[in-house]
Write a protein that holds these residues in place. Structure first.
Motif, PDB file in Angstrom:
ATOM      1  N   ALA A   1      25.709  40.703 -13.176  1.00 34.91           N
ATOM      2  CA  ALA A   1      26.022  41.815 -13.827  1.00 34.91           C
ATOM      3  C   ALA A   1      26.306  42.222 -15.365  1.00 34.91           C
ATOM      4  O   ALA A   1      27.159  40.721 -15.610  1.00 34.91           O
ATOM      5  N   PHE A   2      26.207  42.761 -15.533  1.00 36.51           N
ATOM      6  CA  PHE A   2      26.144  43.081 -16.933  1.00 36.51           C
ATOM      7  C   PHE A   2      27.356  43.898 -17.142  1.00 36.51           C
ATOM      8  O   PHE A   2      26.840  45.461 -17.270  1.00 36.51           O
ATOM      9  N   THR A   3      28.260  43.856 -17.577  1.00 32.99           N
ATOM     10  CA  THR A   3      29.138  45.347 -17.182  1.00 32.99           C
ATOM     11  C   THR A   3      30.267  45.805 -18.485  1.00 32.99           C
ATOM     12  O   THR A   3      29.640  45.214 -19.898  1.00 32.99           O
ATOM     13  N   ARG A   4      30.422  46.848 -18.718  1.00 25.92           N
ATOM     14  CA  ARG A   4      31.404  47.208 -19.895  1.00 25.92           C
ATOM     15  C   ARG A   4      32.212  46.376 -20.277  1.00 25.92           C
ATOM     16  O   ARG A   4      32.301  46.317 -21.661  1.00 25.92           O
ATOM     17  N   GLU A   5      32.541  45.836 -19.233  1.00 22.72           N
ATOM     18  CA  GLU A   5      34.407  44.448 -19.780  1.00 22.72           C
ATOM     19  C   GLU A   5      33.133  43.507 -21.104  1.00 22.72           C
ATOM     20  O   GLU A   5      34.298  42.706 -20.830  1.00 22.72           O
ATOM     21  N   MET A   6      31.895  43.596 -20.449  1.00 27.92           N
ATOM     22  CA  MET A   6      31.180  42.170 -21.423  1.00 27.92           C
ATOM     23  C   MET A   6      30.866  42.986 -22.123  1.00 27.92           C
ATOM     24  O   MET A   6      30.297  42.305 -23.602  1.00 27.92           O
ATOM     25  N   GLY A   7      31.608  43.752 -23.343  1.00 28.04           N
ATOM     26  CA  GLY A   7      30.494  44.918 -24.265  1.00 28.04           C
ATOM     27  C   GLY A   7      29.156  45.581 -24.085  1.00 28.04           C
ATOM     28  O   GLY A   7      28.767  46.261 -24.872  1.00 28.04           O
ATOM     29  N   PHE A   8      28.597  46.032 -23.019  1.00 28.27           N
ATOM     30  CA  PHE A   8      27.692  46.759 -22.437  1.00 28.27           C
ATOM     31  C   PHE A   8      27.865  47.723 -22.558  1.00 28.27           C
ATOM     32  O   PHE A   8      28.811  48.617 -21.926  1.00 28.27           O
ATOM     33  N   PRO A   9      27.010  49.299 -23.596  1.00 27.66           N
ATOM     34  CA  PRO A   9      27.354  49.969 -23.180  1.00 27.66           C
ATOM     35  C   PRO A   9      26.003  50.667 -21.427  1.00 27.66           C
ATOM     36  O   PRO A   9      26.009  51.763 -21.934  1.00 27.66           O
ATOM     37  N   GLY A  10      27.537  50.677 -20.458  1.00 25.41           N
ATOM     38  CA  GLY A  10      27.038  50.672 -19.249  1.00 25.41           C
ATOM     39  C   GLY A  10      26.835  49.489 -18.658  1.00 25.41           C
ATOM     40  O   GLY A  10      27.950  48.339 -18.550  1.00 25.41           O
ATOM     41  N   VAL A  11      26.879  49.821 -17.099  1.00 20.88           N
ATOM     42  CA  VAL A  11      25.947  48.571 -16.445  1.00 20.88           C
ATOM     43  C   VAL A  11      24.905  47.693 -16.113  1.00 20.88           C
ATOM     44  O   VAL A  11      24.385  49.290 -15.358  1.00 20.88           O
ATOM     45  N   TYR A  12      24.269  46.717 -16.249  1.00 22.51           N
ATOM     46  CA  TYR A  12      23.255  46.607 -15.763  1.00 22.51           C
ATOM     47  C   TYR A  12      23.391  45.494 -14.770  1.00 22.51           C
ATOM     48  O   TYR A  12      24.274  44.466 -15.378  1.00 22.51           O
ATOM     49  N   TYR A  13      21.944  45.321 -14.064  1.00 17.15           N
ATOM     50  CA  TYR A  13      21.870  44.136 -12.563  1.00 17.15           C
ATOM     51  C   TYR A  13      20.830  43.855 -13.223  1.00 17.15           C
ATOM     52  O   TYR A  13      19.653  44.591 -13.378  1.00 17.15           O
ATOM     53  N   ALA A  14      20.865  42.909 -13.546  1.00 16.90           N
ATOM     54  CA  ALA A  14      19.630  41.730 -12.989  1.00 16.90           C
ATOM     55  C   ALA A  14      18.665  41.840 -11.657  1.00 16.90           C
ATOM     56  O   ALA A  14      19.077  42.059 -10.757  1.00 16.90           O
ATOM     57  N   ARG A  15      17.611  42.211 -11.853  1.00 16.27           N
ATOM     58  CA  ARG A  15      16.603  42.991 -10.550  1.00 16.27           C
ATOM     59  C   ARG A  15      15.625  41.249 -10.228  1.00 16.27           C
ATOM     60  O   ARG A  15      15.616  40.122 -10.313  1.00 16.27           O
ATOM     61  N   ASN A  16      15.727  42.239  -9.122  1.00 16.84           N
ATOM     62  CA  ASN A  16      15.274  40.475  -8.003  1.00 16.84           C
ATOM     63  C   ASN A  16      13.763  40.799  -8.761  1.00 16.84           C
ATOM     64  O   ASN A  16      12.563  41.477  -8.753  1.00 16.84           O
ATOM     65  N   ILE A  17      13.252  39.188  -8.634  1.00 18.10           N
ATOM     66  CA  ILE A  17      11.464  38.948  -9.384  1.00 18.10           C
ATOM     67  C   ILE A  17      11.228  38.105  -8.537  1.00 18.10           C
ATOM     68  O   ILE A  17       9.776  37.592  -8.588  1.00 18.10           O
ATOM     69  N   THR A  18      11.849  37.667  -7.220  1.00 18.10           N
ATOM     70  CA  THR A  18      10.962  37.585  -5.932  1.00 18.10           C
ATOM     71  C   THR A  18       9.893  37.912  -5.347  1.00 18.10           C
ATOM     72  O   THR A  18      10.135  39.530  -5.444  1.00 18.10           O
ATOM     73  N   PRO A  19       8.776  37.523  -4.589  1.00 16.46           N
ATOM     74  CA  PRO A  19       7.910  37.997  -4.393  1.00 16.46           C
ATOM     75  C   PRO A  19       7.796  39.266  -2.951  1.00 16.46           C
ATOM     76  O   PRO A  19       7.805  40.552  -3.346  1.00 16.46           O
ATOM     77  N   ALA A  20       9.585  38.987  -2.579  1.00 20.92           N
ATOM     78  CA  ALA A  20      10.320  40.214  -2.060  1.00 20.92           C
ATOM     79  C   ALA A  20      10.244  41.293  -2.547  1.00 20.92           C
ATOM     80  O   ALA A  20       9.742  42.410  -1.887  1.00 20.92           O
ATOM     81  N   HIS A  21      10.436  41.314  -4.118  1.00 21.44           N
ATOM     82  CA  HIS A  21      10.628  42.685  -4.371  1.00 21.44           C
ATOM     83  C   HIS A  21       9.490  42.952  -5.375  1.00 21.44           C
ATOM     84  O   HIS A  21       8.258  44.236  -5.686  1.00 21.44           O
ATOM     85  N   LEU A  22       8.615  41.639  -5.686  1.00 24.69           N
ATOM     86  CA  LEU A  22       6.834  42.278  -7.652  1.00 24.69           C
ATOM     87  C   LEU A  22       6.330  42.305  -6.324  1.00 24.69           C
ATOM     88  O   LEU A  22       4.776  42.249  -6.721  1.00 24.69           O
ATOM     89  N   SER A  23       5.762  41.894  -5.241  1.00 24.71           N
ATOM     90  CA  SER A  23       5.087  41.544  -4.728  1.00 24.71           C
ATOM     91  C   SER A  23       3.812  43.011  -4.262  1.00 24.71           C
ATOM     92  O   SER A  23       3.042  43.512  -4.251  1.00 24.71           O
ATOM     93  N   GLY A  24       4.731  44.618  -4.820  1.00 24.63           N
ATOM     94  CA  GLY A  24       4.565  45.138  -4.890  1.00 24.63           C
ATOM     95  C   GLY A  24       3.945  45.826  -6.166  1.00 24.63           C
ATOM     96  O   GLY A  24       3.595  47.409  -7.115  1.00 24.63           O
ATOM     97  N   TRP A  25       4.336  45.075  -6.896  1.00 24.81           N
ATOM     98  CA  TRP A  25       3.336  45.526  -8.868  1.00 24.81           C
ATOM     99  C   TRP A  25       2.204  44.004  -9.019  1.00 24.81           C
ATOM    100  O   TRP A  25       2.150  43.904  -8.690  1.00 24.81           O
ATOM    101  N   SER A  26       1.431  45.101 -10.063  1.00 25.61           N
ATOM    102  CA  SER A  26       0.633  43.914 -10.357  1.00 25.61           C
ATOM    103  C   SER A  26       1.080  43.233 -10.893  1.00 25.61           C
ATOM    104  O   SER A  26       1.768  43.277 -12.102  1.00 25.61           O
ATOM    105  N   ASP A  27       0.146  42.635 -12.051  1.00 20.25           N
ATOM    106  CA  ASP A  27      -0.165  41.830 -12.931  1.00 20.25           C
ATOM    107  C   ASP A  27       0.541  42.552 -13.960  1.00 20.25           C
ATOM    108  O   ASP A  27       1.094  42.067 -14.483  1.00 20.25           O
TER     109      ASP A  27
END
Length: 333
Positions: free
Chosen positions: A88-114
């Motif tokens: 998580a990258f949060t407001r407490e860390m100075g970000f204008p919202g809350v952002y989360y690193a996504r899953n980049i393993t094939p469990a998630h990206l298998s549905g993405w094209s190159d």
């Protein structure tokens, strides 16, 4: 009087319509970077090895997209979590919202094209066309050689699939909820320089590694301060205090001016074996978000090229207080 009132009402109406139109354009028509490229990567062992090196030790994609052990200095990746996302990258860390690193393993990206992965890395537009917050420095990645980005994609495809469907959706506060749509930019990439040109090659690696993002101080809107490139002092809140990035300019007193290339390389290489718990670590004695252990895996040639390039940037005198314990205030730029 009635005529004047009518003119004023018409003017207000026009302004409102323009405002609504602008809002609708930003929210509905942007980002506009075009469709994902038609791209099929036929990976071989050499390309995967190059991608592994870049994703772990230069662009450090694996750093943010994995779980990190904050009981050890620099929070190294916990083995077995590579690519699962969730940090998580949060407001407490100075970000204008809350952002989360996504899953980049094939469990998630298998549905993405190159091509969809390529577009996300280099322009900041997701598979569904939505914008990504630039905590992932796609503005820098977009300047990289397309062959290096393809190598990263080839490597990411080989990660162990990890199911991680609990990652929350990102939240952007206003006005970032509008601004974020305007940030993604179409790019053609660059060309990796010949390593023999150590300054150009060092600049390429420094950009790819996004060194300037953390080592350049910013204003209260998150914009780099003019004339302060690589001058250090950017603040990063940690649970026990605030850590600040060091000055990487060649200023003799407050930066790297008195450093040798050998000392610079040794500082990184020491992280491969010497980093321990923050209270016993050999370095500053406090924790840091700097992924020392990952950058330590860079080759000595590449680390040396980065140092050579940094020696050419504008020197800036900026003494940085590296750490302030929580509850104590220290004047810092």
């Amino acid at each position: 009087m009635k005529k004047l009132l009518r003119i004023l009402l018409i003017a207000v109406g026009v302004i409102v319509l323009i405002g609504i139109g602008g809002f609708a354009y930003v929210k509905l028509a942007l980002p506009d970077v075009g469709p994902a490229p038609e791209l099929t990567i036929q990976a071989d062992s050499v390309q995967i090895a190059r991608g592994r090196y870049l994703a772990n030790h230069v662009a450090v994609c694996v750093d943010c997209h994995s779980e990190r052990d904050w009981n050890i200095v620099s929070g190294p990746v916990i083995p077995g979590t590579e690519g699962k996302g969730g940090e998580a990258f949060t407001r407490e860390m100075g970000f204008p919202g809350v952002y989360y690193a996504r899953n980049i393993t094939p469990a998630h990206l298998s549905g993405w094209s190159d091509g969809e992965i390529y577009r996300a890395i280099t322009t900041g537009v997701s598979k569904d066309g939505s914008p990504l917050f630039p905590v992932m420095p796609y503005g820098n990645f977009g300047q990289a050689d397309p062959e290096d980005i393809k190598a990263i994609i080839a490597y990411v495809r080989t990660l162990k699939p990890i199911e991680n469907k609990s990652i929350p959706a990102p939240e952007s506060d206003f006005p970032m909820s509008l601004i974020i749509n305007t940030i993604p930019t179409q790019t053609e990439g660059g060309k990796r320089p010949d390593p023999a040109d150590s300054v150009a090659y060092g600049k390429y690696l420094t950009t790819f590694a996004s060194c300037g993002d953390c080592h350049t101080p910013v204003d209260d809107k998150g914009q780099p301060l003019p004339g302060m490139a690589f001058a250090g002092g950017r603040q990063f809140p940690m649970p026990v205090g605030t850590v600040r990035a060091m000055n990487l300019t060649p200023d003799a007193e407050t930066g790297l001016g008195s450093w040798t290339k050998q000392a610079f390389i040794a500082r990184f290489k020491a992280a491969e074996k010497d980093f321990k718990h923050p209270s016993t670590g050999e370095f500053e004695g406090f924790n840091t978000i700097m992924p020392w252990m990952m950058y330590a895996g860079m080759s000595e040639q590449d680390l040396g090229a980065i140092f050579t390039y940094l020696k050419t940037v504008q020197p800036v005198k900026n003494a940085v207080v590296r750490f302030t314990p929580k509850g104590k205030e220290v004047a810092s730029r």
